[in-house]
Motif scaffolding. Structure first.
Motif, PDB file in Angstrom:
ATOM      1  N   ALA A  54      -3.211  13.954  -7.349  1.00  0.00           N
ATOM      2  CA  ALA A  54      -2.714  14.042  -5.898  1.00  0.00           C
ATOM      3  C   ALA A  54      -2.898  15.303  -5.192  1.00  0.00           C
ATOM      4  O   ALA A  54      -1.667  15.847  -5.081  1.00  0.00           O
ATOM      5  CB  ALA A  54      -1.401  13.226  -5.960  1.00  0.00           C
ATOM      6  N   LYS A  99       1.217   4.096  -2.748  1.00  0.00           N
ATOM      7  CA  LYS A  99       0.780   5.493  -2.466  1.00  0.00           C
ATOM      8  C   LYS A  99       2.027   6.612  -2.749  1.00  0.00           C
ATOM      9  O   LYS A  99       1.801   7.547  -3.534  1.00  0.00           O
ATOM     10  CB  LYS A  99       0.564   5.616  -0.950  1.00  0.00           C
ATOM     11  CG  LYS A  99      -0.083   7.018  -0.569  1.00  0.00           C
ATOM     12  CD  LYS A  99      -0.419   7.015   0.987  1.00  0.00           C
ATOM     13  CE  LYS A  99       0.839   6.975   1.935  1.00  0.00           C
ATOM     14  NZ  LYS A  99       0.395   7.110   3.377  1.00  0.00           N
ATOM     15  N   TYR A 100       3.153   6.172  -2.335  1.00  0.00           N
ATOM     16  CA  TYR A 100       4.098   7.204  -2.343  1.00  0.00           C
ATOM     17  C   TYR A 100       4.578   7.328  -4.107  1.00  0.00           C
ATOM     18  O   TYR A 100       5.239   8.509  -4.346  1.00  0.00           O
ATOM     19  CB  TYR A 100       5.502   6.842  -1.640  1.00  0.00           C
ATOM     20  CG  TYR A 100       5.154   7.027  -0.149  1.00  0.00           C
ATOM     21  CD1 TYR A 100       4.758   8.176   0.268  1.00  0.00           C
ATOM     22  CD2 TYR A 100       5.644   5.838   0.852  1.00  0.00           C
ATOM     23  CE1 TYR A 100       4.447   8.192   1.648  1.00  0.00           C
ATOM     24  CE2 TYR A 100       5.276   5.974   2.105  1.00  0.00           C
ATOM     25  CZ  TYR A 100       4.828   7.224   2.680  1.00  0.00           C
ATOM     26  OH  TYR A 100       4.583   7.347   4.034  1.00  0.00           O
ATOM     27  N   LEU A 129      -6.574  10.530   1.857  1.00  0.00           N
ATOM     28  CA  LEU A 129      -6.258   9.378   1.918  1.00  0.00           C
ATOM     29  C   LEU A 129      -5.582   8.859   3.361  1.00  0.00           C
ATOM     30  O   LEU A 129      -5.344   7.919   3.961  1.00  0.00           O
ATOM     31  CB  LEU A 129      -5.276   9.401   0.763  1.00  0.00           C
ATOM     32  CG  LEU A 129      -4.875   8.019   0.063  1.00  0.00           C
ATOM     33  CD1 LEU A 129      -6.209   7.627  -0.529  1.00  0.00           C
ATOM     34  CD2 LEU A 129      -3.862   8.041  -0.914  1.00  0.00           C
ATOM     35  N   GLU A 130      -4.670   9.881   3.980  1.00  0.00           N
ATOM     36  CA  GLU A 130      -3.940   9.600   5.166  1.00  0.00           C
ATOM     37  C   GLU A 130      -4.815   9.515   6.119  1.00  0.00           C
ATOM     38  O   GLU A 130      -4.656   8.703   7.005  1.00  0.00           O
ATOM     39  CB  GLU A 130      -3.139  10.971   5.323  1.00  0.00           C
ATOM     40  CG  GLU A 130      -1.762  11.265   4.581  1.00  0.00           C
ATOM     41  CD  GLU A 130      -0.677  10.294   4.872  1.00  0.00           C
ATOM     42  OE1 GLU A 130      -0.828   9.383   5.321  1.00  0.00           O
ATOM     43  OE2 GLU A 130       0.355  10.961   4.342  1.00  0.00           O
ATOM     44  N   CYS A 132       9.141   1.266   2.645  1.00  0.00           N
ATOM     45  CA  CYS A 132       8.379   0.345   2.033  1.00  0.00           C
ATOM     46  C   CYS A 132       8.980  -1.102   1.945  1.00  0.00           C
ATOM     47  O   CYS A 132       8.623  -2.191   2.317  1.00  0.00           O
ATOM     48  CB  CYS A 132       8.013   0.979   0.717  1.00  0.00           C
ATOM     49  SG  CYS A 132       7.040   2.304   0.802  1.00  0.00           S
ATOM     50  N   TRP A 185       0.923  -1.158   0.052  1.00  0.00           N
ATOM     51  CA  TRP A 185       0.009   0.051   0.024  1.00  0.00           C
ATOM     52  C   TRP A 185       0.757   1.202   0.019  1.00  0.00           C
ATOM     53  O   TRP A 185       0.539   2.166  -0.852  1.00  0.00           O
ATOM     54  CB  TRP A 185      -0.777   0.087   1.219  1.00  0.00           C
ATOM     55  CG  TRP A 185      -1.290   1.224   1.426  1.00  0.00           C
ATOM     56  CD1 TRP A 185      -1.075   2.180   2.546  1.00  0.00           C
ATOM     57  CD2 TRP A 185      -2.385   2.095   1.005  1.00  0.00           C
ATOM     58  NE1 TRP A 185      -1.985   3.444   2.620  1.00  0.00           N
ATOM     59  CE2 TRP A 185      -2.802   3.170   1.440  1.00  0.00           C
ATOM     60  CE3 TRP A 185      -3.283   1.814  -0.362  1.00  0.00           C
ATOM     61  CZ2 TRP A 185      -3.732   4.221   0.960  1.00  0.00           C
ATOM     62  CZ3 TRP A 185      -4.203   2.598  -0.724  1.00  0.00           C
ATOM     63  CH2 TRP A 185      -4.399   3.845   0.083  1.00  0.00           C
ATOM     64  N   TRP A 186       1.817   1.508   0.741  1.00  0.00           N
ATOM     65  CA  TRP A 186       2.647   2.598   1.129  1.00  0.00           C
ATOM     66  C   TRP A 186       3.364   2.659  -0.342  1.00  0.00           C
ATOM     67  O   TRP A 186       3.587   3.737  -0.759  1.00  0.00           O
ATOM     68  CB  TRP A 186       3.857   2.319   2.288  1.00  0.00           C
ATOM     69  CG  TRP A 186       3.152   2.764   3.494  1.00  0.00           C
ATOM     70  CD1 TRP A 186       2.008   3.345   3.780  1.00  0.00           C
ATOM     71  CD2 TRP A 186       3.796   2.428   4.754  1.00  0.00           C
ATOM     72  NE1 TRP A 186       1.628   3.367   5.192  1.00  0.00           N
ATOM     73  CE2 TRP A 186       2.791   2.981   5.671  1.00  0.00           C
ATOM     74  CE3 TRP A 186       4.888   1.716   5.058  1.00  0.00           C
ATOM     75  CZ2 TRP A 186       3.268   2.552   7.275  1.00  0.00           C
ATOM     76  CZ3 TRP A 186       5.049   1.614   6.730  1.00  0.00           C
ATOM     77  CH2 TRP A 186       4.178   1.965   7.337  1.00  0.00           C
ATOM     78  N   LEU A 205       2.598   7.012  -6.609  1.00  0.00           N
ATOM     79  CA  LEU A 205       1.680   7.846  -7.144  1.00  0.00           C
ATOM     80  C   LEU A 205       1.848   9.200  -6.978  1.00  0.00           C
ATOM     81  O   LEU A 205       1.914  10.058  -7.903  1.00  0.00           O
ATOM     82  CB  LEU A 205       0.185   7.371  -6.429  1.00  0.00           C
ATOM     83  CG  LEU A 205      -0.931   7.976  -7.306  1.00  0.00           C
ATOM     84  CD1 LEU A 205      -0.996   7.810  -9.045  1.00  0.00           C
ATOM     85  CD2 LEU A 205      -2.166   7.835  -6.447  1.00  0.00           C
ATOM     86  N   TRP A 206       2.194   9.505  -5.554  1.00  0.00           N
ATOM     87  CA  TRP A 206       2.251  10.879  -5.374  1.00  0.00           C
ATOM     88  C   TRP A 206       3.648  11.597  -5.928  1.00  0.00           C
ATOM     89  O   TRP A 206       3.506  12.647  -6.471  1.00  0.00           O
ATOM     90  CB  TRP A 206       2.588  11.163  -3.961  1.00  0.00           C
ATOM     91  CG  TRP A 206       1.217  11.081  -2.785  1.00  0.00           C
ATOM     92  CD1 TRP A 206      -0.077  10.678  -3.658  1.00  0.00           C
ATOM     93  CD2 TRP A 206       1.044  10.930  -1.641  1.00  0.00           C
ATOM     94  NE1 TRP A 206      -0.974  10.665  -2.598  1.00  0.00           N
ATOM     95  CE2 TRP A 206      -0.313  10.674  -1.295  1.00  0.00           C
ATOM     96  CE3 TRP A 206       1.810  10.863  -0.266  1.00  0.00           C
ATOM     97  CZ2 TRP A 206      -0.962  10.771   0.008  1.00  0.00           C
ATOM     98  CZ3 TRP A 206       1.230  11.009   0.772  1.00  0.00           C
ATOM     99  CH2 TRP A 206      -0.114  10.814   1.068  1.00  0.00           C
ATOM    100  N   GLU A 211      -6.237   5.937   5.559  1.00  0.00           N
ATOM    101  CA  GLU A 211      -5.254   4.856   6.030  1.00  0.00           C
ATOM    102  C   GLU A 211      -5.285   4.794   7.459  1.00  0.00           C
ATOM    103  O   GLU A 211      -5.057   3.834   8.092  1.00  0.00           O
ATOM    104  CB  GLU A 211      -3.927   5.297   5.443  1.00  0.00           C
ATOM    105  CG  GLU A 211      -2.726   4.306   5.747  1.00  0.00           C
ATOM    106  CD  GLU A 211      -1.574   5.090   5.329  1.00  0.00           C
ATOM    107  OE1 GLU A 211      -1.527   5.623   4.113  1.00  0.00           O
ATOM    108  OE2 GLU A 211      -0.442   4.819   6.150  1.00  0.00           O
ATOM    109  N   GLN A 229      -4.606  14.177  -0.682  1.00  0.00           N
ATOM    110  CA  GLN A 229      -3.698  13.458  -0.027  1.00  0.00           C
ATOM    111  C   GLN A 229      -4.164  13.053   1.443  1.00  0.00           C
ATOM    112  O   GLN A 229      -3.938  12.348   2.120  1.00  0.00           O
ATOM    113  CB  GLN A 229      -2.217  14.276  -0.123  1.00  0.00           C
ATOM    114  CG  GLN A 229      -1.466  13.997  -1.507  1.00  0.00           C
ATOM    115  CD  GLN A 229      -0.082  14.691  -1.356  1.00  0.00           C
ATOM    116  OE1 GLN A 229       0.236  14.801  -0.314  1.00  0.00           O
ATOM    117  NE2 GLN A 229       0.380  14.750  -2.380  1.00  0.00           N
TER     118      GLN A 229
END
Lengths: 277, 277, 277, 277
Positions: free
Chosen positions: D43, D24-25, D51-52, D186, D20-21, D27-28, D55, D48
């Motif tokens: 994003a 996420k990172y 999403l945080e 990650c 997942w991380w 994509l950002w 999560e 963002q």
């Protein structure tokens, strides 16, 4: 070097180095802080470099003398490393001490090069100092095998000062000119110097009774004593710093620079490199 | 790899890598410092990337060859991991060495990707190098069980160079282009290379008598010897650096760029990235 | 100090220090964040320095009292260090505790100097705090020889809080004003305080049965208990932080500054020093 | 938790978290790099934060479920800590695991607070994550007393991943948004997850023969196996990163933003925060 003199000698060197550095960095910072009062003549870039070159030359000279002394003084190995007849190493202790001097000599040589030749990266002098301290600690670390408890302990305590100095010098590669790190390095160098003397007094008392090297109370006292040495080193550094700061200030007040009426003194500029860093 | 050749081979690789890196970084820094003299043609961004791509490809190739050699050379496990008939692991030593090569291969692959594809973060190449060094040290660390005292000791000393290299490469993730760190990494890589040779000579002397692996004096000598290797590595790196700097300078002097009369050379700019950092 | 009171007393001091610091840093940050709402009157530079001076004086005073108490309270060594008649050290425990107080006193003295005299580098107060914590941990570390398993273990756990505090204070030398580090230091100080109480309850239970100091289950429970103390400390710090933030906000809302209509409040500025750092 | 399922469960959680991380990172970063192509809708700051928050809520929920399960599942202590009748601690294992969950729950709660309330310092979420990892490693570290050699070894290897994760998360407090650190975290989380599965297979093999827990060859294999897991984790992370980068790019190419004709795409800007840092 298993003697009182063998510990007092390097101790004296480190004490001198610690006091010299404290004075140098205090003076430079004081003149940086009082720039607007015309103090740049005290520590211009050129005079700073000249000072560094002289300092490095002196260190280089003494390292060389130290290496020679370890090799050729009474009982030295005279550059013979291995006795193939008897199949044993010649005077490994002396060779190890000469190796320590070698690294301080290398650090001084690099510092000499860095401050007199433009193409060399400035931060190399701190890196080499860190390597020299690290190497000293590294050799001491593997030096202690099979000694009595208190002997091991006093040398282990020494390692705190040595590796601490190496770490601070390495941090200075990235935070050059940070006065807090510089003063910390001065304190640790003083600590190392005075602790060498203390080791001499504990292991080879010049007069008075021998210490019991396996008594646990002695070990506890020695630990505390190390803290006292640290406190003492910090006291010396801070008094020197304050004295130098005050002297520089009062001197500058008496001899005002020409533009004094034009600029108002900034007593505290919180943006200056060495405070924020 | 319990043989002289088994230690000389990786030693040679690390020696070559150390010298190559020293030359590369010295050249880049020299051309950065002499930008105003038209040196950018020596190390433009495009040529730098091309060089990195070539270097990575070579490393990748040799890692691959190394892995194949460990697997299929005489006595290798030929990709068999577990012998279920006899219930024992097949040639764990070879598998471990192949794993070390694997990580250097991964680092090279990532470096190749990073320098040829725009979307990848640049600092990944240093991170992967740090991971490769760390992994090498990690496997060595758990490699030493049940060996004789001197054997363990020479490998422990190797770990200083290996983990030191990993730490410096990791710091370069944050301080990319800091020439002090780059030269330190070069020194540690050279140290690792020459120490591999030394290990070979100590544990498997090609001629002459065997070393007594349990003699404490040997251990003390070996420790000091490690310091000498470090001093030697630093000497090699600094002479190479000085030579490259001087050659670049003198070459540029002879072929002046067009705008030379317009700009006055900046001999030292203390604000440049790699000196202050 | 082998008694319940001997652990409860320093524990209380650290608890008070942790809560005080949390309040102070929360207040300062809240007023920094609400600058445009006129909160600078709450924490101007002058009032901040005055607060620091008062805090340092109080710490200095209590350190001095602590040293006197260790020396002259019933059973203290009364400044005698060595009994040459019986050839043993006098009350080394008390001397060690006095040494710990000495370093906190030194830190307070330096903080006093730094915040009242302009020429001293600001970051010295954090460095001295780091040294004081480090010294406390250092003495504790060599304090544990020959005690029973659980006794050693609870003190080792204490070292996590002590050395953690030293590390965070040292990082603050470089990242001054980083609220995350400040709150972490507050949590670790609270943790140290409450753990001192816990040590008192485990080793010298005021009522109820004695603990079995060699039971491994007790050790496992105590480890987990340390985590709970940490969670508790972090809870206290965060609730205090939230309370102070809300109170400052609501107060400022009720008493609008003059320029309120002119500036629109910046609810979140991601560029501010203490969030990005 | 001495069972296969007891290791597979947390392993699965960490595997999911790692993947997942990474997504996420990646994509950002991809959308940050392609800002000029209109990717900010992918994003934005608001999305963002949303999403945080989601999560954090999910993590909080599962931590709570985990704590309840440890307490009330078959054989759990049901919130009883000490059995005063039999004078022994109740199910310390379960209590310790619940404590680990507690800290991840705290980290999630703080992250929730930080991303939904403006006055909280942003970097707190990384600090709490570092504390949660550290606490997990801390409890594991004192968890291993008196087990067999291989059992201790596989858990010690786990500590590399756990403390590594804690260190990286702590560094992110100072270098927030550095994609290299994020991807390293990650990888270490994935490594932790897959290693939990490996521990399960080694200590409680679901089928096939038991492992000999005191065989040194097994230990050597397991060490190497840990390296393979690391290589595998890094491979997964990098392929995911590349996939996401390419997908984002190709999608943006197909749906050009309005100002596309006006701005020329910057393929590589070496000054961007996450490359230089």
């Amino acid at each position: 070097m298993g003697s009182f003199k063998g510990h007092a000698l390097p101790g004296t060197f480190f004490l001198v180095a610690g006091i010299w550095w404290t004075g140098k960095y205090s003076l430079w910072r004081a003149s940086r802080r009082n720039k607007n009062m015309g103090s740049t003549r005290l520590a211009s870039r050129t005079s700073q470099r000249r000072l560094e070159v002289i300092e490095s030359s002196v260190v280089l000279f003494f390292s060389f003398v130290g290496m020679l002394a370890e090799q050729f003084a009474a009982g030295g190995p005279r550059l013979r490393l291995y006795d193939s007849a008897d199949q044993h190493w010649e005077q490994l202790m002396n060779w190890q001490h000469a190796t320590m001097y070698l690294f301080f000599g290398l650090a001084a040589a690099v510092s000499l090069l860095v401050h007199s030749w433009d193409a060399a990266p400035l931060a190399l002098d701190r890196l080499m100092l860190a390597v020299a301290f690290f190497n000293e600690g590294f050799i001491f670390f593997y030096h202690l095998h099979g000694r009595s408890m208190l002997d091991v302990h006093v040398h282990q305590l020494l390692l705190f000062a040595v590796f601490g100095g190496a770490l601070v010098a390495f941090l200075e590669v990235f935070h050059r000119g940070n006065v807090v790190l510089e003063l910390l390095r001065c304190s640790l160098t003083l600590l190392q110097g005075s602790w060498f003397w203390q080791i001499g007094f504990v292991l080879y008392p010049p007069r008075g009774p021998e210490w019991d090297l396996d008594d646990h109370n002695n070990m506890m006292f020695v630990t505390m004593c190390f803290s006292w040495h640290l406190a003492f080193a910090m006291l010396v550094v801070s008094s020197l710093y304050c004295t130098v700061s005050c002297v520089v200030r009062s001197r500058l007040r008496r001899t005002p620079p020409m533009e004094m009426g034009l600029l108002k003194p900034r007593d505290r500029d919180p943006e200056s490199e060495d405070e924020i860093l």
